[in-house]
Write a protein that holds these residues in place. Structure first.
Motif, PDB file in Angstrom:
ATOM      1  N   ARG A 202     -26.592   3.168  77.865  1.00 46.75           N
ATOM      2  CA  ARG A 202     -27.900   2.524  78.009  1.00 46.75           C
ATOM      3  C   ARG A 202     -28.503   2.184  76.656  1.00 46.75           C
ATOM      4  O   ARG A 202     -29.709   2.100  76.502  1.00 46.75           O
ATOM      5  CB  ARG A 202     -28.814   3.456  78.814  1.00 46.75           C
ATOM      6  N   ALA A 204     -28.579  -0.577  74.930  1.00 44.98           N
ATOM      7  CA  ALA A 204     -29.369  -1.810  74.877  1.00 44.98           C
ATOM      8  C   ALA A 204     -30.775  -1.561  75.409  1.00 44.98           C
ATOM      9  O   ALA A 204     -31.771  -1.996  74.815  1.00 44.98           O
ATOM     10  CB  ALA A 204     -28.683  -2.897  75.697  1.00 44.98           C
ATOM     11  N   GLU A 205     -30.833  -0.833  76.509  1.00 44.68           N
ATOM     12  CA  GLU A 205     -32.118  -0.540  77.127  1.00 44.68           C
ATOM     13  C   GLU A 205     -33.006   0.294  76.195  1.00 44.68           C
ATOM     14  O   GLU A 205     -34.213   0.040  76.067  1.00 44.68           O
ATOM     15  CB  GLU A 205     -31.853   0.221  78.424  1.00 44.68           C
ATOM     16  N   GLU A 207     -32.791   0.401  72.909  1.00 43.22           N
ATOM     17  CA  GLU A 207     -33.217  -0.432  71.780  1.00 43.22           C
ATOM     18  C   GLU A 207     -34.406  -1.299  72.160  1.00 43.22           C
ATOM     19  O   GLU A 207     -35.396  -1.381  71.429  1.00 43.22           O
ATOM     20  CB  GLU A 207     -32.057  -1.322  71.321  1.00 43.22           C
ATOM     21  N   VAL A 208     -34.295  -1.949  73.314  1.00 40.88           N
ATOM     22  CA  VAL A 208     -35.378  -2.842  73.736  1.00 40.88           C
ATOM     23  C   VAL A 208     -36.660  -2.048  73.981  1.00 40.88           C
ATOM     24  O   VAL A 208     -37.756  -2.464  73.601  1.00 40.88           O
ATOM     25  CB  VAL A 208     -34.970  -3.633  75.002  1.00 40.88           C
ATOM     26  N   THR A 209     -36.500  -0.872  74.590  1.00 40.80           N
ATOM     27  CA  THR A 209     -37.681  -0.046  74.859  1.00 40.80           C
ATOM     28  C   THR A 209     -38.378   0.360  73.575  1.00 40.80           C
ATOM     29  O   THR A 209     -39.600   0.312  73.462  1.00 40.80           O
ATOM     30  CB  THR A 209     -37.280   1.209  75.658  1.00 40.80           C
ATOM     31  N   LEU A 211     -38.151  -1.252  70.821  1.00 41.46           N
ATOM     32  CA  LEU A 211     -38.649  -2.484  70.199  1.00 41.46           C
ATOM     33  C   LEU A 211     -40.028  -2.865  70.712  1.00 41.46           C
ATOM     34  O   LEU A 211     -40.872  -3.335  69.950  1.00 41.46           O
ATOM     35  CB  LEU A 211     -37.662  -3.622  70.492  1.00 41.46           C
ATOM     36  N   VAL A 212     -40.268  -2.670  71.989  1.00 38.00           N
ATOM     37  CA  VAL A 212     -41.562  -3.057  72.532  1.00 38.00           C
ATOM     38  C   VAL A 212     -42.579  -1.914  72.424  1.00 38.00           C
ATOM     39  O   VAL A 212     -43.629  -1.955  73.034  1.00 38.00           O
ATOM     40  CB  VAL A 212     -41.478  -3.545  74.004  1.00 38.00           C
ATOM     41  N   GLY A 213     -42.229  -0.912  71.622  1.00 35.80           N
ATOM     42  CA  GLY A 213     -43.212   0.110  71.325  1.00 35.80           C
ATOM     43  C   GLY A 213     -43.076   1.384  72.124  1.00 35.80           C
ATOM     44  O   GLY A 213     -44.032   2.149  72.228  1.00 35.80           O
ATOM     45  N   GLY A 214     -41.898   1.636  72.696  1.00 31.35           N
ATOM     46  CA  GLY A 214     -41.688   2.893  73.412  1.00 31.35           C
ATOM     47  C   GLY A 214     -41.537   4.035  72.418  1.00 31.35           C
ATOM     48  O   GLY A 214     -40.829   3.903  71.429  1.00 31.35           O
ATOM     49  N   THR A 215     -42.235   5.135  72.658  1.00 32.91           N
ATOM     50  CA  THR A 215     -42.125   6.283  71.762  1.00 32.91           C
ATOM     51  C   THR A 215     -40.821   7.024  72.054  1.00 32.91           C
ATOM     52  O   THR A 215     -40.193   6.821  73.083  1.00 32.91           O
ATOM     53  CB  THR A 215     -43.287   7.260  71.989  1.00 32.91           C
ATOM     54  N   GLU A 301     -31.887   2.780  66.762  1.00 34.10           N
ATOM     55  CA  GLU A 301     -33.082   2.026  66.408  1.00 34.10           C
ATOM     56  C   GLU A 301     -32.776   0.560  66.649  1.00 34.10           C
ATOM     57  O   GLU A 301     -31.651   0.115  66.425  1.00 34.10           O
ATOM     58  CB  GLU A 301     -33.452   2.258  64.939  1.00 34.10           C
ATOM     59  N   PRO A 302     -33.753  -0.188  67.135  1.00 34.68           N
ATOM     60  CA  PRO A 302     -33.480  -1.598  67.421  1.00 34.68           C
ATOM     61  C   PRO A 302     -33.191  -2.376  66.148  1.00 34.68           C
ATOM     62  O   PRO A 302     -33.752  -2.086  65.097  1.00 34.68           O
ATOM     63  CB  PRO A 302     -34.776  -2.082  68.068  1.00 34.68           C
ATOM     64  N   GLY A 303     -32.285  -3.328  66.248  1.00 34.22           N
ATOM     65  CA  GLY A 303     -32.083  -4.299  65.177  1.00 34.22           C
ATOM     66  C   GLY A 303     -31.329  -3.784  63.972  1.00 34.22           C
ATOM     67  O   GLY A 303     -31.241  -4.487  62.973  1.00 34.22           O
ATOM     68  N   THR A 304     -30.781  -2.577  64.042  1.00 40.56           N
ATOM     69  CA  THR A 304     -30.025  -2.126  62.874  1.00 40.56           C
ATOM     70  C   THR A 304     -28.550  -2.041  63.195  1.00 40.56           C
ATOM     71  O   THR A 304     -28.156  -2.142  64.336  1.00 40.56           O
ATOM     72  CB  THR A 304     -30.493  -0.728  62.406  1.00 40.56           C
TER      73      THR A 304
ATOM     74  N   PRO B  75     -44.289   3.160  67.068  1.00 47.97           N
ATOM     75  CA  PRO B  75     -44.405   2.577  68.417  1.00 47.97           C
ATOM     76  C   PRO B  75     -45.721   1.824  68.628  1.00 47.97           C
ATOM     77  O   PRO B  75     -45.719   0.701  69.146  1.00 47.97           O
ATOM     78  CB  PRO B  75     -44.309   3.802  69.332  1.00 47.97           C
ATOM     79  N   LEU B  91     -32.861  -6.812  80.055  1.00 48.56           N
ATOM     80  CA  LEU B  91     -32.046  -5.762  80.669  1.00 48.56           C
ATOM     81  C   LEU B  91     -31.441  -6.323  81.949  1.00 48.56           C
ATOM     82  O   LEU B  91     -32.154  -6.648  82.897  1.00 48.56           O
ATOM     83  CB  LEU B  91     -32.904  -4.534  80.970  1.00 48.56           C
ATOM     84  N   VAL B 106     -44.365   1.169  78.708  1.00 45.37           N
ATOM     85  CA  VAL B 106     -44.279   2.113  77.583  1.00 45.37           C
ATOM     86  C   VAL B 106     -45.656   2.416  77.010  1.00 45.37           C
ATOM     87  O   VAL B 106     -45.888   3.473  76.428  1.00 45.37           O
ATOM     88  CB  VAL B 106     -43.352   1.616  76.437  1.00 45.37           C
TER      89      VAL B 106
END
Lengths: 304, 231
Positions: A202, A204-205, A207-209, A211-215, A301-304, B75, B91, B106
Motif C-alpha cells: 500500500r 502508493a496509498e 505516499e498520497v495520504t 502528501l495531502v497532509g496525513g499525519t 515519504e512522498p516524492g522521494t 502534515p 488510488l 486526513v
C-alpha cells in the motif's frame, strides 16, 4: 464524537482489507491460531491431569515398620501413643500375623511360606496424617518423631510419588509459561512481517495520504487495527482448535478413565480462556503491527 | 505567497538539481514554470510542497520557512498546498469520491462537510455524478480532473501542478488550463510546471524559465525588478 467516528472508520476499512484477501488473511490467522493454541492446549492438559489426580493427592500415608523383635503388646502400646499424637488423623496396626495371612492369600506363595519357621514380617503402623499432602513440613516432623522411637525400623512415606507428581505438574506449568512467552514473540513476528508486506503493498496509498497532509498517526492507524484484528481472529482460531482437539480426545480419555474405575471426564477450554486468548491475541497483534509500522512507515515519504 | 531566496538543492546521490534560484510569486498570481526535462522544475515544486527541504537558501510558502518547519508540523503545512501530478496518482482501488475526499478525511472533517465539499470540487471539474466510479473506468482527461478535484477540495491557498497536461490532447489540455484560470480568479495562487510552450504563450501569463538549476528568464512579471535587486 468525530474522533470515535474516525477510529470506527479505520477499523471498518482494516476489516474490509482483510476480507478482500481472504486466503492470505486465513493463512496468517491460522499460523497465529496454532501459535496461540499450543500454550492453551498445554494449560488445558495440565488442568485436566490435576483434576484427574485430585482425588488421591490428599491420600498421603505413613507406614511405620517396627523391628521384628517387637512383641505385639508393645506394638499395641505404640499404636495408642500414635493415636494420641497431634497431627495424626487415624492410625491402624497391621500385625505380622495379619500381614502374613494377607500376603499368603494374595501372592499365591502359600506353600513356600509354610516352609518358613518364623514369620519374617514385622508389625506395621499405618498412619494417615491430618495435614494431607498440603503441608510437607508437618509430615516431615511426624516422620522424624516416629523414626526416633527405638522400636521403629523404618518410616516410609507412601505419598512420595504424589509430591513428585505435583512437582512434575509445576514443572509443566513453568514450561507452559515459557512456551507461551516464546510463541507470543512468534505471533508478534508473524503480524509484524504481515504488516510489513501490507505496508509495501500500500505504498502508493501511504505516499498520497502523506502528501495531502496525513499525519504519521493517521497513516499508522489502519495498520494497527489490522494487526489487532489478526490477533483477535488468531485467538478465536486457537480456541476453536483446542476445543475441537479436546472434543476428539474426550471419548478416548473417558475409556482410559473407566479402566481405572474413575468417572473422570475431559474438561474443554473455559469461556475465561476465550477471553484471555482474544485479549492476548489482540494485544500481541497490535504490538507486532506497531513495531512494523514504526520501522517502515517513517521511511515512506512522498516524492522521494 | 511563494518566495525562493538563493535556493540550492543537492540530492543525497550528489546531483545538484538547483544551483541558485530566487523567485517570488505574490498571492493570487498564476505562473508557469518552464524548462527542459531535468532542468529543475520538479525540484522547485517539491520544495514548495515540502517533499524536499532546500540544501541552501530559504523557501517561504505562506509565511512558513520550509527549511525549518518541525517534522510534526509538516502534515498541517501540506494541507495548505494542493498538488496535481502528471500521472495524477489516484488510488486505483478507491472510487472517485474516496479519492477526492482523502485530504478532508486526513484533516478530520465532519462527514457532512466532506460530502458537500467533494461534490463541490467534482462540480468544479465537471465530474459531478462520477462519485462511485473507479479511476480506471474514467478517461485519462477525467482522471486528471479527479486529481485536480483532490488538490482543490480542501481549498488550499496554493496549488502546484507538475505537467498536468502532459498526457492530454490539446483540447483536454486547454480545458484543464481553463479550470486553473477559474480557480485563479477566485484567489488561488497557482504554479504550473509544463513543457507546453504553446499553452503558456496563449495564456499571456507570467513564465519562469528554469535552466540548469537556475532561473534563466522571468517574463511578464511585475516583480522582476525586485528579484534582480535581491541578486
Amino acid at each position: 464524537m468525530s474522533w470515535l467516528l474516525r477510529h470506527v472508520q479505520s477499523l471498518l476499512s482494516s476489516a474490509g482489507h482483510l476480507a478482500r484477501a481472504p486466503i492470505a488473511t486465513l493463512f496468517t490467522v491460522v499460523v497465529m491460531g496454532m501459535a496461540l493454541a499450543l500454550p492453551l492446549g498445554l494449560d488445558v492438559l495440565v488442568r485436566n491431569v490435576r483434576n484427574a489426580t485430585g482425588d488421591f493427592s490428599g491420600a498421603i500415608g505413613i507406614s511405620v515398620y517396627l523391628k521384628t523383635n517387637v512383641p505385639e503388646s508393645r506394638a499395641q502400646q505404640l499404636l495408642k501413643n500414635t493415636r494420641e499424637r497431634n497431627g495424626v488423623r487415624s492410625a491402624t496396626l497391621i500385625t505380622a500375623t495379619a500381614a502374613l495371612a494377607q500376603f499368603r492369600k494374595q501372592s499365591g506363595f502359600g506353600a513356600a511360606l509354610d516352609a518358613l519357621e518364623d514369620n519374617p514380617l514385622p508389625h506395621v503402623l499405618a498412619i494417615t496424617p491430618a495435614a494431607g499432602s498440603s503441608d510437607p513440613a508437618a509430615i516431615e516432623n511426624l516422620r522424624r518423631y516416629l523414626q526416633s522411637w527405638p522400636e521403629v525400623e523404618t518410616v516410609q512415606l507412601d505419598g512420595d510419588w504424589v509430591a513428585r507428581f505435583n512437582a512434575i505438574l509445576a514443572l509443566l506449568r513453568r514450561l507452559l509459561l515459557l512456551a507461551a512467552g516464546l510463541l507470543g514473540l512468534g505471533v508478534v513476528a508473524v503480524v509484524g512481517n504481515t504488516i510489513r508486506l501490507e505496508i509495501q503493498n500500500r505504498r502508493a496509498e501511504i505516499e498520497v495520504t502523506k502528501l495531502v497532509g496525513g499525519t504519521n498517526a493517521f497513516v499508522r492507524r489502519p495498520f494497527l487495527y489490522t494487526g489487532a484484528l489478526y490477533g483477535l481472529l488468531g485467538g478465536l482460531c486457537a480456541f476453536v482448535v483446542v476445543a475441537v482437539a479436546l472434543w476428539l480426545l474426550a471419548p478416548f480419555a473417558q475409556r482410559l478413565a473407566q479402566t481405572y474405575g474413575s468417572s473422570f471426564a475431559l474438561q474443554g477450554p473455559a469461556l475465561r480462556d476465550l477471553g484471555i486468548l482474544l485479549g492476548a491475541g489482540t494485544l500481541l497483534g497490535w504490538v507486532g503491527a506497531w513495531l512494523a509500522a514504526g520501522r517502515h512507515l517513517a521511511r515512506i515519504e512522498p516524492g522521494t | 505567497m511563494i518566495t525562493f531566496s538563493a535556493v540550492a538543492k543537492r540530492y543525497r546521490n550528489g546531483r545538484e538539481a538547483l544551483g541558485n534560484v530566487s523567485l517570488h510569486i505574490p498571492p493570487g498570481e498564476m505562473v508557469f514554470l518552464t524548462g527542459r526535462s531535468g532542468a529543475g522544475k520538479s525540484t522547485v515544486l517539491k520544495l514548495i510542497a515540502l517533499l524536499e527541504r532546500p540544501t541552501r537558501g530559504q523557501v517561504l510558502v505562506g509565511g512558513e520557512n520550509t527549511g525549518k518547519l518541525a517534522a510534526r508540523r509538516i502534515p498541517a503545512f501540506r494541507r495548505k498546498v494542493g498538488v496535481v501530478f502528471q500521472d495524477h496518482r489516484l488510488l486505483a482501488d478507491r472510487p472517485v469520491f474516496d479519492n477526492v475526499a482523502l485530504p478532508l478525511i486526513v484533516a478530520g472533517s465532519a462527514l457532512k462537510e466532506i460530502d458537500k465539499r467533494v461534490r463541490a470540487a467534482l462540480d468544479q471539474v465537471g465530474l459531478l455524478g462520477s462519485e462511485r466510479q473507479l479511476p480506471a473506468e474514467l478517461s485519462v482527461g477525467e482522471q486528471q480532473r479527479v486529481g485536480i478535484a483532490r488538490a482543490i477540495v480542501s481549498r488550499p491557498p496554493v496549488l502546484i501542478a507538475d505537467e498536468p497536461t502532459g498526457n492530454l490532447d490539446p483540447q483536454l489540455a486547454s480545458e484543464v488550463m481553463g479550470l486553473f484560470r477559474r480557480l485563479n480568479e477566485v484567489g488561488v495562487t497557482i504554479l504550473v510546471a509544463t513543457h507546453d510552450l504553446h499553452l503558456v504563450r496563449e495564456s499571456g501569463l507570467r513564465e519562469i524559465v528554469i535552466e540548469n538549476g537556475r532561473v534563466a528568464g522571468d517574463e511578464g512579471s511585475l516583480v522582476l525588478p525586485i528579484i534582480e535587486a535581491r541578486r
